[in-house]
Design a protein around this motif. Structure first.
Motif, PDB file in Angstrom:
ATOM      1  N   ARG A  26       1.601   3.548  -3.411  1.00 17.87           N
ATOM      2  CA  ARG A  26       1.148   4.940  -3.421  1.00 17.87           C
ATOM      3  C   ARG A  26       2.319   5.908  -3.587  1.00 17.87           C
ATOM      4  N   VAL A  60       0.831  -1.202   0.000  1.00 14.78           N
ATOM      5  CA  VAL A  60       0.000   0.000   0.000  1.00 14.78           C
ATOM      6  C   VAL A  60       0.871   1.259   0.000  1.00 14.78           C
ATOM      7  N   GLU A  83      -8.427   6.603   1.680  1.00 13.23           N
ATOM      8  CA  GLU A  83      -7.047   6.772   1.250  1.00 13.23           C
ATOM      9  C   GLU A  83      -6.369   5.444   0.935  1.00 13.23           C
ATOM     10  N   HIS A  84      -6.795   4.394   1.587  1.00 14.11           N
ATOM     11  CA  HIS A  84      -6.276   3.062   1.288  1.00 14.11           C
ATOM     12  C   HIS A  84      -7.354   2.050   1.650  1.00 14.11           C
ATOM     13  N   ARG A  94      -2.462   3.677  -7.343  1.00 14.30           N
ATOM     14  CA  ARG A  94      -3.505   3.539  -6.331  1.00 14.30           C
ATOM     15  C   ARG A  94      -3.287   2.195  -5.638  1.00 14.30           C
ATOM     16  N   TYR A 140      -5.556  -2.497   0.261  1.00 16.89           N
ATOM     17  CA  TYR A 140      -4.936  -3.343   1.287  1.00 16.89           C
ATOM     18  C   TYR A 140      -5.780  -4.595   1.470  1.00 16.89           C
TER      19      TYR A 140
END
Length: 254
Positions: A206, A202, A229-230, A211, A214
């Motif tokens: 990034r 992740v 965001e993740h 992109r 997880y």
């Protein structure tokens, strides 16, 4: 604000072990059987002891040191790294023909039969391919990854398999991700990487401009689910819906 995962998406890359496939038998069981065959006396609880030692040593050992453009040297570094790890796991346990034992262990994990795909993988990759997405495997696994992926039927389902020793850079370094997108002919911003290590997959993806999703198969890590965001998923069956902006339990937008 990040774009939705499916916006302008052209490619998906995947980590290998722990993401697309896992071990058929625990490491401790494999090590114990080989050790007994090479002189280690039988003892109660050996499998559990070796499993525990492996899980302690693996994350504590400094990673292999690769050099770009030195494939032969990097392959040798991988084998030497694993030898150091196995020496530490077996340290002080008794008489053992270590070289023969290590050779057997090394060969064992190059066999596709030592591994098994997670049950959702074939349908997932087939569906992503039908959607027109380019696909790759991006892994810190050593050169044994190629015969494993071939034997598990993964190699023909993706466009390329990228591993650290051939690139000379391991995740989370950007070089391995950039090599993958270059082979796929896509931009990092139009690529989604999926993996089960937050730091390597992740954060690394990034930082390289991709992109990331997880994959949290291990419920012991309680990182928040659905963080924009993740994003986090429990298995890869949720990936297609996530790409299309669908949230479990919520109807997709009209």
């Amino acid at each position: 604000m990040m774009p939705a995962l499916g916006d302008r998406l052209q490619a998906v890359t995947f980590d290998a072990a722990g993401t697309l496939f896992g071990l058929r038998d625990p490491v401790g069981s494999v090590y114990a059987a080989a050790a007994r065959a090479h002189g280690l006396p039988a003892r109660d609880g050996l499998e559990d002891l070796l499993e525990r030692r492996f899980r302690e040593v693996f994350p504590a050992l400094a990673p292999p040191r690769y050099r770009p453009g030195d494939r032969a040297g990097n392959d040798a570094e991988d084998r030497a790294w694993w030898r150091r790890l196995v020496l530490r796991v077996m340290d002080g346990l008794g008489p053992l023909a270590f070289d023969a034992f290590f050779d057997e262990i090394w060969r064992s994990f190059a066999e596709p039969s030592a591994w098994q795909k997670y049950p959702e993988i074939d349908a997932l990759l087939q569906g992503l391919r039908r959607s027109g997405l380019r696909l790759a495997i991006v892994s810190n696994f050593d050169a044994r990854l190629v015969p494993v992926c071939r034997g598990l039927g993964l190699e023909p389902r993706v466009d390329t398999v990228v591993f650290a020793a051939e690139v000379g850079a391991a995740k989370p370094r950007a070089g391995i991700f950039h090599e993958a997108v270059a082979r796929l002919g896509v931009a990092p911003a139009n690529t989604l990487h999926v993996g089960d290590s937050f730091a390597e997959d992740v954060a690394g993806a990034r930082a390289a401009g991709l992109r990331a999703v997880y994959l949290q198969r291990d419920q012991a890590d309680h990182r928040p689910m659905g963080d924009p965001e993740h994003p986090t998923i429990r298995d890869l069956r949720a990936l297609t819906a996530l790409i299309h902006g669908e949230v479990p339990g919520r109807a997709p937008p009209a």
